[in-house]
Motif scaffolding. Structure first.
Motif, short mmCIF file in Angstrom:
data_model
loop_
_atom_site.label_atom_id
_atom_site.label_comp_id
_atom_site.label_asym_id
_atom_site.label_seq_id
_atom_site.Cartn_x
_atom_site.Cartn_y
_atom_site.Cartn_z
N UNK A 253 0.82 -1.22 0.00
CA UNK A 253 0.00 0.00 0.00
C UNK A 253 0.85 1.26 0.00
N UNK A 254 0.34 2.30 -0.65
CA UNK A 254 1.03 3.58 -0.65
C UNK A 254 0.88 4.31 0.68
N UNK A 255 -0.16 3.98 1.41
CA UNK A 255 -0.39 4.61 2.71
C UNK A 255 0.42 3.91 3.80
N UNK A 256 0.79 4.65 4.81
CA UNK A 256 1.51 4.14 5.98
C UNK A 256 2.75 3.33 5.59
N UNK A 257 3.68 3.93 4.86
CA UNK A 257 4.87 3.18 4.45
C UNK A 257 5.74 2.73 5.63
N UNK A 258 5.60 3.39 6.78
CA UNK A 258 6.39 2.98 7.94
C UNK A 258 6.09 1.55 8.35
N UNK A 259 4.93 1.03 7.94
CA UNK A 259 4.55 -0.34 8.33
C UNK A 259 5.29 -1.40 7.54
N UNK A 260 5.92 -1.02 6.40
CA UNK A 260 6.59 -2.03 5.59
C UNK A 260 7.99 -1.63 5.14
N UNK A 261 8.43 -0.39 5.40
CA UNK A 261 9.78 0.00 5.01
C UNK A 261 10.77 -0.70 5.92
N UNK A 262 11.44 -1.70 5.39
CA UNK A 262 12.39 -2.51 6.13
C UNK A 262 13.20 -3.31 5.11
N UNK A 263 14.28 -3.93 5.53
CA UNK A 263 15.01 -4.81 4.61
C UNK A 263 14.08 -5.87 4.01
N UNK A 264 14.19 -6.05 2.70
CA UNK A 264 13.33 -7.00 2.01
C UNK A 264 12.26 -6.34 1.17
N UNK A 265 12.03 -5.04 1.36
CA UNK A 265 11.06 -4.30 0.56
C UNK A 265 11.73 -3.77 -0.71
N UNK A 266 10.98 -3.77 -1.81
CA UNK A 266 11.47 -3.24 -3.08
C UNK A 266 10.70 -1.97 -3.43
N UNK A 267 11.38 -1.05 -4.09
CA UNK A 267 10.76 0.18 -4.59
C UNK A 267 10.95 0.23 -6.10
N UNK A 268 9.86 0.39 -6.83
CA UNK A 268 9.90 0.46 -8.28
C UNK A 268 9.64 1.90 -8.70
N UNK A 269 10.54 2.47 -9.48
CA UNK A 269 10.40 3.87 -9.90
C UNK A 269 9.17 4.03 -10.79
N UNK A 270 8.38 5.07 -10.53
CA UNK A 270 7.23 5.38 -11.38
C UNK A 270 7.73 5.67 -12.80
N UNK A 271 6.98 5.28 -13.82
CA UNK A 271 7.44 5.49 -15.21
C UNK A 271 7.77 6.94 -15.54
N UNK A 272 7.15 7.89 -14.86
CA UNK A 272 7.41 9.29 -15.16
C UNK A 272 8.54 9.89 -14.34
N UNK A 273 9.12 9.11 -13.43
CA UNK A 273 10.24 9.60 -12.63
C UNK A 273 11.47 9.72 -13.52
N UNK A 274 12.10 10.88 -13.49
CA UNK A 274 13.27 11.13 -14.32
C UNK A 274 14.51 11.25 -13.44
N UNK A 275 15.64 11.49 -14.07
CA UNK A 275 16.87 11.66 -13.33
C UNK A 275 17.59 10.35 -13.10
N UNK A 276 18.45 10.33 -12.07
CA UNK A 276 19.31 9.17 -11.84
C UNK A 276 18.53 7.93 -11.42
N UNK A 277 17.29 8.09 -10.96
CA UNK A 277 16.51 6.94 -10.53
C UNK A 277 15.49 6.48 -11.58
#
Length: 323
Positions: A14-38
């Motif tokens: 879920x996009x809400x309450x990221x503190x509940x899952x931000x930990x080792x083992x989580x992946x983040x996928x860049x949004x298609x419109x995100x530019x720059x180094x990421x």
């Protein structure tokens, strides 16, 4: 009509309450419109810390600024001690450009500029690379972990029996699973008490091997030289991706990142071996079996709409290249 399907082991968070899952083992996928180094990256989170209650500092309390890297920042009127998120880009190779010459049927020479993967001995100067590392891993390709300048990081895969022999150490990457216990997400394995010590259990859901981050790189090199481990079970990265406390949560809320859970082996390989429909239409980047294809494969895993958008952006890039 192009269709997308979701791999069985990648699932959106879920996009809400990221503190509940931000930990080792989580992946983040860049949004298609995100530019720059990421742009079009997939991040594996290796560490996430939050200030505890005793870390909070009242806004009117003086701070010792002579101690480096300890000056708290301000968030909603409250100063807090350092914390944040540490991760690595897992789908970007460290590359170099080179010219290649091809001969046509008319015996004309054509020069093309291509990019090839850089090896450990090419990324790190010989005088900074111990002989053992150069011998064991000098010709191993290196990935680009991110824009923060951190010299060398090691990801490896090993069974419990192998680790008992080589004792390289490091942190075991968990798999974030759907089950909850007392409201807290559970990683497969976690730890067990053995001989008075907490020992990491296998974190691989479909096998006996675990993925480790860090550890003794000199011991790792020696284990390869001695024939105890295969060098194919080691992967190296230069650079990292870091966020201050609260920064990543804000970026997720604004849609920059699409969080998901998936197999820790993806952090090691930088690929996800998953068939995508019509993958041949978009060239080498279409399959999850390459680092370039991991982003597209992960986008498809997040849902049909996300996958369709990723395909659309890839098609637009192909059209631009043809112009």
């Amino acid at each position: 009509q192009r269709t997308t399907t979701s791999p069985s082991k990648f699932h959106p968070l879920p996009l809400s309450n990221p503190a509940s899952y931000l930990r080792p083992g989580t992946f983040l996928v860049a949004h298609p419109l995100l530019t720059g180094c990421f742009s079009r990256t997939v991040i594996s989170i290796l560490e996430h810390t939050q200030p505890s209650a005793e870390d909070y500092i009242p806004a009117d309390e003086p701070v010792d600024t002579e101690e480096p890297n300890t000056t708290p920042t301000t968030h909603e009127g409250i100063r807090y001690a350092p914390g944040g998120t540490y991760g690595i880009i897992i789908n970007r190779n460290h590359t170099k450009s080179s010219n290649t010459t091809t001969t046509t049927n008319n015996n004309n020479n054509n020069q093309q500029r291509t990019r090839t993967n850089r090896t450990l001995q090419e990324v790190i100067r010989n005088d900074c690379l111990p002989k053992g590392l150069r011998t064991a891993f000098g010709d191993v390709a290196v990935r680009d972990g991110g824009p923060v300048n951190i010299s060398l990081q090691m990801i490896r895969i090993a069974s419990g029996e192998e680790e008992e022999v080589v004792r390289i150490g490091g942190a075991v990457l968990p798999m974030i699973v759907e089950e909850e216990e007392d409201g807290v997400g559970v990683g497969v394995g976690d730890t067990k008490e053995e001989g008075g010590e907490l020992m990491p259990m296998s974190q691989a859901k479909d096998g006996d091997s675990a993925v480790y981050f860090g550890g003794d790189v000199i011991q790792a090199a020696q284990s390869v030289i001695d024939g105890e481990m295969d060098k194919e079970k080691f992967s190296f990265l230069v650079g990292a991706s870091c966020w201050e406390y609260g920064q990543l949560e804000s970026e997720i809320a604004r849609g920059y990142w699409l969080p998901c859970r998936g197999p820790p082996q993806t952090t090691f390989t930088g690929t996800y071996d998953h068939h995508l429909h019509d993958a041949d239409d978009i060239g080498d980047g279409g399959g999850g079996g390459t680092t370039e294809g991991l982003w597209l494969s992960a986008m498809c895993a997040l849902g049909k709409g996300e996958g369709d958008l990723a395909y659309l952006m890839s098609d637009n890039d192909d059209d631009d290249d043809d112009d």
